[in-house]
Design a protein around this motif. Structure first.
Motif, PDB file in Angstrom:
ATOM      1  N   THR A 105       7.369  -2.149   3.645  1.00  0.00           N
ATOM      2  CA  THR A 105       6.089  -2.019   4.494  1.00  0.00           C
ATOM      3  C   THR A 105       5.401  -3.393   4.567  1.00  0.00           C
ATOM      4  OG1 THR A 105       3.842  -0.945   4.569  1.00  0.00           O
ATOM      5  CG2 THR A 105       4.829  -1.541   2.190  1.00  0.00           C
ATOM      6  N   ASP A 106       4.677  -3.588   5.677  1.00  0.00           N
ATOM      7  CA  ASP A 106       3.884  -4.964   5.870  1.00  0.00           C
ATOM      8  C   ASP A 106       2.321  -4.470   5.423  1.00  0.00           C
ATOM      9  OD1 ASP A 106       3.218  -3.197   7.699  1.00  0.00           O
ATOM     10  OD2 ASP A 106       3.284  -4.551   9.388  1.00  0.00           O
ATOM     11  N   PHE A 107       2.115  -3.676   4.708  1.00  0.00           N
ATOM     12  CA  PHE A 107       0.651  -3.182   4.169  1.00  0.00           C
ATOM     13  C   PHE A 107       0.430  -4.413   3.318  1.00  0.00           C
ATOM     14  CE2 PHE A 107       0.087   1.686   3.876  1.00  0.00           C
ATOM     15  CZ  PHE A 107       0.370   1.664   5.328  1.00  0.00           C
ATOM     16  N   SER A 108      -0.642  -4.768   3.357  1.00  0.00           N
ATOM     17  CA  SER A 108      -1.289  -5.699   2.381  1.00  0.00           C
ATOM     18  C   SER A 108      -2.755  -5.212   1.782  1.00  0.00           C
ATOM     19  CB  SER A 108      -1.759  -7.230   3.159  1.00  0.00           C
ATOM     20  OG  SER A 108      -2.413  -6.737   4.200  1.00  0.00           O
ATOM     21  N   ASN A 109      -3.201  -5.678   0.836  1.00  0.00           N
ATOM     22  CA  ASN A 109      -4.457  -5.242   0.152  1.00  0.00           C
ATOM     23  C   ASN A 109      -4.418  -3.954  -0.067  1.00  0.00           C
ATOM     24  OD1 ASN A 109      -5.260  -8.038   0.709  1.00  0.00           O
ATOM     25  ND2 ASN A 109      -5.944  -7.610   2.608  1.00  0.00           N
ATOM     26  N   HIS A 110      -3.283  -3.191  -0.325  1.00  0.00           N
ATOM     27  CA  HIS A 110      -3.326  -1.985  -0.595  1.00  0.00           C
ATOM     28  C   HIS A 110      -3.000  -1.657  -2.010  1.00  0.00           C
ATOM     29  CE1 HIS A 110       0.813  -3.638  -0.153  1.00  0.00           C
ATOM     30  NE2 HIS A 110       1.354  -2.457  -0.832  1.00  0.00           N
ATOM     31  N   CYS A 165      12.327  -1.221 -11.253  1.00  0.00           N
ATOM     32  CA  CYS A 165      10.839  -1.786 -10.869  1.00  0.00           C
ATOM     33  C   CYS A 165      10.861  -2.865  -9.951  1.00  0.00           C
ATOM     34  CB  CYS A 165      10.086  -2.507 -12.178  1.00  0.00           C
ATOM     35  SG  CYS A 165       8.761  -3.192 -12.190  1.00  0.00           S
ATOM     36  N   ARG A 166      11.663  -3.897 -10.012  1.00  0.00           N
ATOM     37  CA  ARG A 166      11.941  -5.114  -8.949  1.00  0.00           C
ATOM     38  C   ARG A 166      11.792  -4.685  -7.695  1.00  0.00           C
ATOM     39  NH1 ARG A 166      14.343 -10.863 -10.779  1.00  0.00           N
ATOM     40  NH2 ARG A 166      13.173 -11.999  -9.156  1.00  0.00           N
ATOM     41  N   GLU A 167      12.772  -3.639  -7.527  1.00  0.00           N
ATOM     42  CA  GLU A 167      13.518  -3.397  -6.165  1.00  0.00           C
ATOM     43  C   GLU A 167      12.479  -2.600  -5.410  1.00  0.00           C
ATOM     44  OE1 GLU A 167      15.669  -3.761  -2.860  1.00  0.00           O
ATOM     45  OE2 GLU A 167      16.059  -4.868  -4.628  1.00  0.00           O
ATOM     46  N   CYS A 168      11.853  -1.597  -6.339  1.00  0.00           N
ATOM     47  CA  CYS A 168      11.033  -0.709  -5.374  1.00  0.00           C
ATOM     48  C   CYS A 168       9.669  -1.208  -5.299  1.00  0.00           C
ATOM     49  CB  CYS A 168      11.052   0.692  -6.238  1.00  0.00           C
ATOM     50  SG  CYS A 168       9.958   0.486  -7.515  1.00  0.00           S
ATOM     51  N   LEU A 169       9.113  -2.282  -5.991  1.00  0.00           N
ATOM     52  CA  LEU A 169       7.869  -2.933  -5.760  1.00  0.00           C
ATOM     53  C   LEU A 169       8.072  -3.820  -4.526  1.00  0.00           C
ATOM     54  CD1 LEU A 169       6.733  -3.475  -9.436  1.00  0.00           C
ATOM     55  CD2 LEU A 169       5.864  -1.720  -7.750  1.00  0.00           C
ATOM     56  N   LYS A 170       9.345  -4.571  -4.522  1.00  0.00           N
ATOM     57  CA  LYS A 170       9.532  -5.545  -3.325  1.00  0.00           C
ATOM     58  C   LYS A 170       9.348  -4.493  -1.963  1.00  0.00           C
ATOM     59  CE  LYS A 170      12.833  -8.681  -1.599  1.00  0.00           C
ATOM     60  NZ  LYS A 170      14.434  -9.043  -1.604  1.00  0.00           N
ATOM     61  N   LYS A 171       9.937  -3.461  -1.834  1.00  0.00           N
ATOM     62  CA  LYS A 171       9.835  -2.355  -0.713  1.00  0.00           C
ATOM     63  C   LYS A 171       8.487  -2.244  -0.542  1.00  0.00           C
ATOM     64  CE  LYS A 171      14.534  -0.641  -1.328  1.00  0.00           C
ATOM     65  NZ  LYS A 171      15.204   0.566  -1.488  1.00  0.00           N
ATOM     66  N   ALA A 172       7.600  -1.987  -1.568  1.00  0.00           N
ATOM     67  CA  ALA A 172       6.147  -1.701  -1.451  1.00  0.00           C
ATOM     68  C   ALA A 172       5.368  -2.898  -1.307  1.00  0.00           C
ATOM     69  CB  ALA A 172       5.785  -0.926  -2.703  1.00  0.00           C
ATOM     70  N   ASN A 173       5.926  -4.083  -0.926  1.00  0.00           N
ATOM     71  CA  ASN A 173       5.243  -5.401  -0.673  1.00  0.00           C
ATOM     72  C   ASN A 173       3.956  -5.673  -1.910  1.00  0.00           C
ATOM     73  OD1 ASN A 173       4.722  -7.438   0.671  1.00  0.00           O
ATOM     74  ND2 ASN A 173       3.295  -6.583   1.947  1.00  0.00           N
ATOM     75  N   ALA A 174       4.612  -5.289  -3.085  1.00  0.00           N
ATOM     76  CA  ALA A 174       3.656  -5.567  -4.264  1.00  0.00           C
ATOM     77  C   ALA A 174       2.994  -6.957  -4.378  1.00  0.00           C
ATOM     78  CB  ALA A 174       4.237  -5.129  -5.590  1.00  0.00           C
ATOM     79  N   SER A 175       3.638  -7.994  -3.842  1.00  0.00           N
ATOM     80  CA  SER A 175       3.124  -9.190  -3.806  1.00  0.00           C
ATOM     81  C   SER A 175       1.714  -9.327  -3.072  1.00  0.00           C
ATOM     82  CB  SER A 175       4.048 -10.227  -3.139  1.00  0.00           C
ATOM     83  OG  SER A 175       4.363 -10.146  -1.861  1.00  0.00           O
TER      84      SER A 175
END
Length: 354
Positions: A105-110, A165-175
């Motif tokens: 996703t390209d969500f931010s501030n989420h 953890c790392r892969e699913c959070l990358k898709k969730a745009n955790a950064s």
């Protein structure tokens, strides 16, 4: 293997189709009575024939051209069917990929919720009512349809993934996210996930509900911003219902986000540098909010460098500074006006300006 075989057949059909075009052009361009004179004419004729449109503006006149055209007509249904099938397969695969959130996703501030159950649904409902964008990570495909049927895609994005953890959070745009709530239904699993996620995304605010209140200090030491014990909250509400039910009902209403103008809610607003409340006393802020919006300022939250310290109903002379949060009791009808007054919406300020 089946996909590879289908791709080979598709390429073979494409090569055969190109050969037919070249052969029609070869035989018809040499025939004086034919109106197929160029390679484009041959392509146009074959395309019209293949799609069964049949304009009749171009047609073969030589015996060889007719024989080749007969072969193409008989084979066109198969080629067209194969092409449509491959196109449909590609579109379905693309739709499935998007539905599963494989491209992220390209969500931010989420906010990110990891794990799905009834409690996750309740939290998501409150966040959506508060206007927040949320990414849900689940390892059960059945959850995806349910989530998208009940929540708008503009506010909710679902990632189907194992809990790596790392892969699913990358898709969730955790950064680009601001908060994360692991919800595995098990304190140990929640703690392990937090420890791993903290290594890659230390900027996130971690909020965890725990079943064992004795582990609260452990979670805090692991970097959890807020460890909330479900039993503590529920026991306080139940006890309140026993001896002061009206207060309990009011408190429970305040705990939920305002979904419409009649709902009441406790919200926090960031005091940005330059807005009118920065530098004013708490008493002056209280009067201004009450007289202008009929909103009650019930506290001020201020950072001490390590955590936010809540000052409940401070003295009237208490100075409100930029960087503070003003805690208010308001109704849904005042939210838009307050957003304009504070030049930001409710909640953590960095949740909208990272």
């Amino acid at each position: 293997m089946a996909m590879k075989k289908g791709s080979i057949l598709f390429v073979a059909a494409l090569v055969g189709y190109s050969a037919v075009i070249l052969l029609i052009y070869y035989f018809e361009s040499a025939n004086e009575s034919s109106n197929i004179k160029t390679l484009f004419d041959a392509f146009w004729y074959s395309l019209v024939t293949l799609t069964t449109v049949g304009y009749g503006d171009l047609y073969p006149t030589s015996i060889a051209g007719k024989m080749i055209s007969m072969t193409m007509v008989l084979g066109s249904l198969g080629i067209l069917g194969l092409f449509i099938g491959k196109l449909t397969e590609y579109i379905q695969a693309l739709a499935e990929r998007r539905k599963m959130g494989f491209d992220g996703t390209d969500f931010s501030n989420h906010v990110i919720i990891v794990g799905w159950n009834e409690f996750s649904e309740d939290v998501l409902t409150q966040l959506v009512h508060a206007g927040k964008k949320v990414c849900v990570i689940t390892d059960n495909k059945d959850h995806i349809d349910f989530i998208y049927e009940n929540f708008k895609k503009e506010q909710v994005f679902v990632v189907y993934s194992d809990m790596n953890c790392r892969e699913c959070l990358k898709k969730a745009n955790a950064s680009e996210a601001v908060s994360l709530m692991p919800n595995f239904g098990d304190d140990a699993k929640n703690l392990v996930f937090v420890l791993n996620a903290k290594k890659y995304h230390p900027h996130l605010s971690f909020v965890v509900t725990i079943d064992n209140g004795e582990l609260k200090e452990t979670f805090t030491s692991a970097g959890v911003s807020f460890a909330v014990c479900r039993n503590d909250i529920s026991s306080k509400i139940v006890a309140s219902y026993i001896f002061e039910p009206s207060v309990a009902r009011f408190n429970e209403d305040l705990l939920s986000s305002a979904a419409d103008n009649k709902d009441y809610d406790i919200q926090q607003y960031y005091v940005k540098e330059g807005i009118k409340y920065a530098g004013m006393t708490y008493g002056a802020v209280f009067d201004d909010l009450k007289n202008t919006f009929n909103v009650l300022a019930i506290g001020v939250s201020r950072s001490n460098g390590q955590e936010q310290v809540l000052n409940k109903l401070p003295d009237s002379s208490f100075e409100v500074k930029s960087g503070d949060y003003i805690i208010v009791l308001t109704s849904g009808r005042c939210v838009k006006e307050l957003n304009k007054q504070f030049d930001c919406s409710e909640g953590l300020y960095y949740a909208e300006h990272v």
